[in-house]
Structure formats: C-alpha cells, structure tokens
Design an enzyme around this catalytic site. Structure first.
Site, PDB file in Angstrom:
ATOM      1  N   TYR A  64       0.826  -1.206   0.000  1.00 50.34           N
ATOM      2  CA  TYR A  64       0.000   0.000   0.000  1.00 50.34           C
ATOM      3  C   TYR A  64       0.856   1.250   0.000  1.00 50.34           C
ATOM      4  CZ  TYR A  64       0.556   0.584   5.122  1.00 50.34           C
ATOM      5  OH  TYR A  64       1.057   0.774   6.385  1.00 50.34           O
ATOM      6  N   CYS A  65       0.249   2.312  -0.523  1.00 52.30           N
ATOM      7  CA  CYS A  65       0.882   3.630  -0.577  1.00 52.30           C
ATOM      8  C   CYS A  65      -0.114   4.625   0.036  1.00 52.30           C
ATOM      9  CB  CYS A  65       1.245   3.983  -2.025  1.00 52.30           C
ATOM     10  SG  CYS A  65      -0.177   3.985  -3.141  1.00 52.30           S
ATOM     11  N   TYR A  66      -0.122   5.839  -0.438  1.00 52.92           N
ATOM     12  CA  TYR A  66      -1.042   6.847   0.094  1.00 52.92           C
ATOM     13  C   TYR A  66      -2.480   6.621  -0.367  1.00 52.92           C
ATOM     14  CZ  TYR A  66       3.211   9.359   1.270  1.00 52.92           C
ATOM     15  OH  TYR A  66       4.422   9.695   1.786  1.00 52.92           O
ATOM     16  N   PHE A  93      -3.456   3.755   2.004  1.00 46.03           N
ATOM     17  CA  PHE A  93      -3.600   3.956   3.445  1.00 46.03           C
ATOM     18  C   PHE A  93      -4.759   4.892   3.767  1.00 46.03           C
ATOM     19  CE2 PHE A  93      -2.750   5.903   7.553  1.00 46.03           C
ATOM     20  CZ  PHE A  93      -2.647   4.770   8.335  1.00 46.03           C
TER      21      PHE A  93
END
Length: 109
Positions: A64-66, A93
């Site tokens: 996962y990233c932003y 996230f």
C-alpha cells in the site's frame, strides 16, 4: 507484465486477521512512523533487496501507498521479482484509515 491483484480494505483485513500475509508500506518514512497498518513493514530503496532476498516468495504480500496508485507499480515489480501472490490495496492507506481508524503509530510493530 507481471500479475498482481487489487484488494479491498475489507478483504485485506480478513487476510491480516488470519495472519497469512506480509503487509508492505511504500510511503515515506515520516508517514509510516506517524501511522501505518499494524505489523506493516516499511519498504523503500534502502531495504528493498534485503526484503526480497529474505522473503517467502510463496506467501501473499499486500502493498500500500497513500491512495492506491503507486502501490500498483510496486505490486507489479514484486510480482516480476518472483512473488507468487501480490496485492495492491485499493484506496491505499487513506482508504484503509477511513474504514479502520485504529492504526499503529510510532514505528514498526
């Protein structure tokens, strides 16, 4: 192109609850330290090769990233490096934190 799937926060939580997955956070270190999914590993260029060399390639990995965009590239990269089952977290996230606001803080767990 290497294959990965996208996964919802709900499905990711089921995998996490069953303890059958490695969770990888590719956001910047400060964001990770502030808040992250519990038991996630912070992954960046400085520890990527070590992660790959020590990982169980047959175990599922959720990246996962932003917001769920950059994690797609990272998931594709990991799949290309030999991981059998790789997922990109839809919404990243920010989407996770809306659904599961009780996240971990202050470094890895």
């Amino acid at each position: 192109m290497p294959s990965y799937d996208q996964i919802t926060s709900t499905d990711a939580e089921l995998m996490i609850a069953a303890k059958t997955v490695t969770i990888v956070d590719i956001r910047d270190a400060a964001s990770f330290t502030t808040r992250h999914i519990c038991n996630a590993l912070h992954l960046d260029n400085s520890n990527l090769e070590k992660f790959i060399s020590n990982a169980d390639m047959s175990a599922p990995v959720i990246v996962y990233c932003y917001h769920g965009n950059m994690s797609q590239s990272a998931a594709s990269f990991l799949a290309g490096r030999g991981f059998d089952e790789v997922y990109s977290l839809i919404g990243g996230f920010s989407g996770w934190a809306v659904q599961y606001p009780d996240t971990c803080e202050s470094g890895p767990n």
